[in-house]
Design a protein around this motif. Structure first.
Motif, PDB file in Angstrom:
ATOM      1  N   LEU A  96       9.057 -18.675 -12.251  1.00 48.40           N
ATOM      2  CA  LEU A  96       8.872 -17.980 -10.938  1.00 48.40           C
ATOM      3  C   LEU A  96       9.818 -16.485 -10.900  1.00 48.40           C
ATOM      4  O   LEU A  96       9.313 -15.672 -10.306  1.00 48.40           O
ATOM      5  N   ALA A  97      10.774 -16.650 -11.507  1.00 48.30           N
ATOM      6  CA  ALA A  97      11.693 -15.245 -11.623  1.00 48.30           C
ATOM      7  C   ALA A  97      11.026 -14.265 -12.357  1.00 48.30           C
ATOM      8  O   ALA A  97      11.112 -13.302 -11.911  1.00 48.30           O
ATOM      9  N   GLU A  98      10.295 -14.638 -13.576  1.00 52.00           N
ATOM     10  CA  GLU A  98       9.475 -13.769 -14.404  1.00 52.00           C
ATOM     11  C   GLU A  98       8.681 -13.197 -13.633  1.00 52.00           C
ATOM     12  O   GLU A  98       8.411 -11.883 -13.679  1.00 52.00           O
ATOM     13  N   ALA A  99       7.703 -14.023 -12.964  1.00 52.55           N
ATOM     14  CA  ALA A  99       6.470 -13.544 -12.089  1.00 52.55           C
ATOM     15  C   ALA A  99       6.983 -12.595 -11.042  1.00 52.55           C
ATOM     16  O   ALA A  99       6.416 -11.789 -10.772  1.00 52.55           O
ATOM     17  N   LYS A 100       8.077 -13.027 -10.364  1.00 50.25           N
ATOM     18  CA  LYS A 100       8.530 -12.143  -9.513  1.00 50.25           C
ATOM     19  C   LYS A 100       9.005 -10.749  -9.734  1.00 50.25           C
ATOM     20  O   LYS A 100       8.796  -9.829  -9.075  1.00 50.25           O
ATOM     21  N   LYS A 101       9.544 -10.767 -10.983  1.00 54.48           N
ATOM     22  CA  LYS A 101      10.193  -9.500 -11.439  1.00 54.48           C
ATOM     23  C   LYS A 101       8.944  -8.815 -11.689  1.00 54.48           C
ATOM     24  O   LYS A 101       8.846  -7.410 -11.670  1.00 54.48           O
ATOM     25  N   LYS A 102       7.894  -9.094 -12.468  1.00 55.06           N
ATOM     26  CA  LYS A 102       6.866  -8.508 -12.969  1.00 55.06           C
ATOM     27  C   LYS A 102       6.018  -7.952 -11.612  1.00 55.06           C
ATOM     28  O   LYS A 102       5.679  -6.684 -11.455  1.00 55.06           O
ATOM     29  N   LYS A 103       6.115  -8.811 -10.572  1.00 54.71           N
ATOM     30  CA  LYS A 103       5.263  -8.370  -9.272  1.00 54.71           C
ATOM     31  C   LYS A 103       6.013  -7.336  -8.824  1.00 54.71           C
ATOM     32  O   LYS A 103       5.592  -6.288  -7.986  1.00 54.71           O
ATOM     33  N   GLU A 104       7.389  -7.292  -8.573  1.00 53.70           N
ATOM     34  CA  GLU A 104       8.444  -6.160  -8.143  1.00 53.70           C
ATOM     35  C   GLU A 104       7.925  -5.036  -9.054  1.00 53.70           C
ATOM     36  O   GLU A 104       7.913  -3.773  -8.415  1.00 53.70           O
ATOM     37  N   GLU A 105       7.900  -5.155 -10.160  1.00 57.57           N
ATOM     38  CA  GLU A 105       7.712  -3.836 -10.980  1.00 57.57           C
ATOM     39  C   GLU A 105       6.403  -3.162 -10.829  1.00 57.57           C
ATOM     40  O   GLU A 105       6.485  -2.039 -10.722  1.00 57.57           O
ATOM     41  N   GLN A 106       5.435  -4.071 -10.699  1.00 59.31           N
ATOM     42  CA  GLN A 106       4.001  -3.576 -10.349  1.00 59.31           C
ATOM     43  C   GLN A 106       3.982  -3.017  -8.773  1.00 59.31           C
ATOM     44  O   GLN A 106       3.285  -1.863  -8.809  1.00 59.31           O
ATOM     45  N   ARG A 107       4.719  -3.495  -7.929  1.00 52.06           N
ATOM     46  CA  ARG A 107       4.692  -2.924  -6.713  1.00 52.06           C
ATOM     47  C   ARG A 107       5.536  -1.533  -6.700  1.00 52.06           C
ATOM     48  O   ARG A 107       5.162  -0.523  -5.993  1.00 52.06           O
ATOM     49  N   LYS A 108       6.458  -1.383  -7.578  1.00 53.02           N
ATOM     50  CA  LYS A 108       7.399  -0.019  -7.653  1.00 53.02           C
ATOM     51  C   LYS A 108       6.462   1.017  -8.198  1.00 53.02           C
ATOM     52  O   LYS A 108       6.290   2.128  -7.910  1.00 53.02           O
ATOM     53  N   LYS A 109       5.655   0.421  -9.124  1.00 54.63           N
ATOM     54  CA  LYS A 109       4.625   1.271 -10.043  1.00 54.63           C
ATOM     55  C   LYS A 109       3.688   1.795  -9.244  1.00 54.63           C
ATOM     56  O   LYS A 109       3.286   3.173  -8.996  1.00 54.63           O
ATOM     57  N   GLU A 110       3.103   0.963  -8.273  1.00 54.30           N
ATOM     58  CA  GLU A 110       2.038   1.541  -7.382  1.00 54.30           C
ATOM     59  C   GLU A 110       2.546   2.339  -6.230  1.00 54.30           C
ATOM     60  O   GLU A 110       1.960   3.493  -5.719  1.00 54.30           O
ATOM     61  N   GLU A 111       3.781   1.930  -5.666  1.00 52.59           N
ATOM     62  CA  GLU A 111       4.571   2.869  -4.797  1.00 52.59           C
ATOM     63  C   GLU A 111       4.758   4.440  -5.244  1.00 52.59           C
ATOM     64  O   GLU A 111       4.497   5.364  -4.746  1.00 52.59           O
ATOM     65  N   ALA A 112       5.119   4.408  -6.582  1.00 49.98           N
ATOM     66  CA  ALA A 112       5.369   5.868  -7.402  1.00 49.98           C
ATOM     67  C   ALA A 112       4.136   6.477  -7.394  1.00 49.98           C
ATOM     68  O   ALA A 112       3.951   7.667  -7.301  1.00 49.98           O
ATOM     69  N   ILE A 113       2.903   5.787  -7.878  1.00 47.32           N
ATOM     70  CA  ILE A 113       1.665   6.312  -7.917  1.00 47.32           C
ATOM     71  C   ILE A 113       1.206   7.009  -6.711  1.00 47.32           C
ATOM     72  O   ILE A 113       0.569   8.048  -6.477  1.00 47.32           O
ATOM     73  N   LYS A 114       1.359   6.168  -5.492  1.00 44.61           N
ATOM     74  CA  LYS A 114       0.961   6.415  -4.165  1.00 44.61           C
ATOM     75  C   LYS A 114       1.607   7.660  -3.721  1.00 44.61           C
ATOM     76  O   LYS A 114       1.265   8.709  -3.152  1.00 44.61           O
TER      77      LYS A 114
END
Length: 276
Positions: A96-114
């Motif tokens: 769960l921690a790994e999944a949460k970490k990946k989700k957070e990284e994906q969210r940051k990447k999407e925010e950077a792209i936006k």
């Protein structure tokens, strides 16, 4: 019944052979002594799994006490299950921690792209705004220069369509050197800064179809006042092809005052249709 010599020999041989077999059996198998029922070899099977000593202990007639081996301790099944459960929880927590970490990284990447897209969009809007402002500035300068020339004397002190006289002839369609540059002529109006329509006014398009609305014509006028280009413009709310064609033909026949020393000028003609 008559027997010959051969049959007699065969019979005697067969009887002798069987007597010989009976004699052998009587000397071997039939004369074997069967042991008594209680005879035999005693076997000591013991009563314990392991013991020490060399000689057989005396038989007292009593059954020896059986040594009870303490049973092994029970396997802690509950603890094992608990440990397995704890291990499973730990593995699930890590997953769960790994999944949460990946989700957070994906969210940051999407925010950077936006953010990058927003920045690019803002830059485009700013460039567009600057380009529009520059065009407006150039158009204002161009219109100001075009308005400095008239159709009268070289000094520009007179304006009109007559061959004689001086001063400002004026226009019945409201096209003055000052104020709004939107005059009324015929069934419509025109917008052409620094220009005036000819004496005949705007040509009237044919109005044979009873439909209400407006047709906007974008026009380009040369320095002599002739319409050299016309097309349907934004703001038109009549779709009838016949009416559009009639408005385009009328706009092409329009004649404006000439302005010497200027380039082609863009404007518009608007025809308004009301039900009779």
């Amino acid at each position: 019944m008559k027997f010959n010599k051969d049959d007699l020999y065969s019979l005697l041989g067969s009887v002798g052979f069987h007597l010989l077999i009976l004699l052998v059996l009587s000397l071997t198998i039939l004369s074997t002594v069967v042991p008594e029922e209680d005879s035999g070899v005693l076997v000591n099977f013991g009563n314990v799994d392991e013991a020490a000593g060399t000689f057989e202990p005396l038989n007292t007639g009593q059954e020896p006490m059986e040594e009870t081996t303490p049973p092994p301790p029970p396997t802690p099944a509950v603890e094992t299950a608990k440990e397995e459960l704890v291990t499973q929880d730990v593995e699930e927590s890590v997953a769960l921690a790994e999944a949460k970490k990946k989700k957070e990284e994906q969210r940051k990447k999407e925010e950077a792209i936006k953010r990058e897209q927003d920045r690019i969009q803002k830059e485009k809007l700013e460039q567009q705004r600057l380009a529009d402002a520059q065009r407006q500035k150039e158009l204002a300068i161009k219109n100001k220069v075009a308005g400095a020339f008239g159709a009268g004397s070289a000094a520009g002190s007179s304006q009109g369509s007559g061959e004689t006289g001086s001063g400002n002839q004026g226009s019945p369609f409201g096209n003055s050197d000052h104020g709004a540059n939107d005059g009324v002529g015929g069934y419509g109006s025109f917008s052409l800064n620094g220009r005036s329509i000819g004496a005949g006014g705007l040509p009237r398009p044919a109005y044979t179809i009873q439909e209400e609305g407006r047709i906007v014509i974008n026009i380009t006028v040369d320095p002599k006042g002739n319409v050299i280009f016309a097309e349907i413009g934004k703001g038109t709310n009549i779709d009838n092809a016949s009416m559009r064609k009639s408005a385009l033909e009328a706009a092409r026949r329009a004649k404006f005052n000439s302005i010497s020393g200027s380039n082609n000028q863009s404007g518009s003609i608007t025809y308004r249709y009301s039900l009779r």
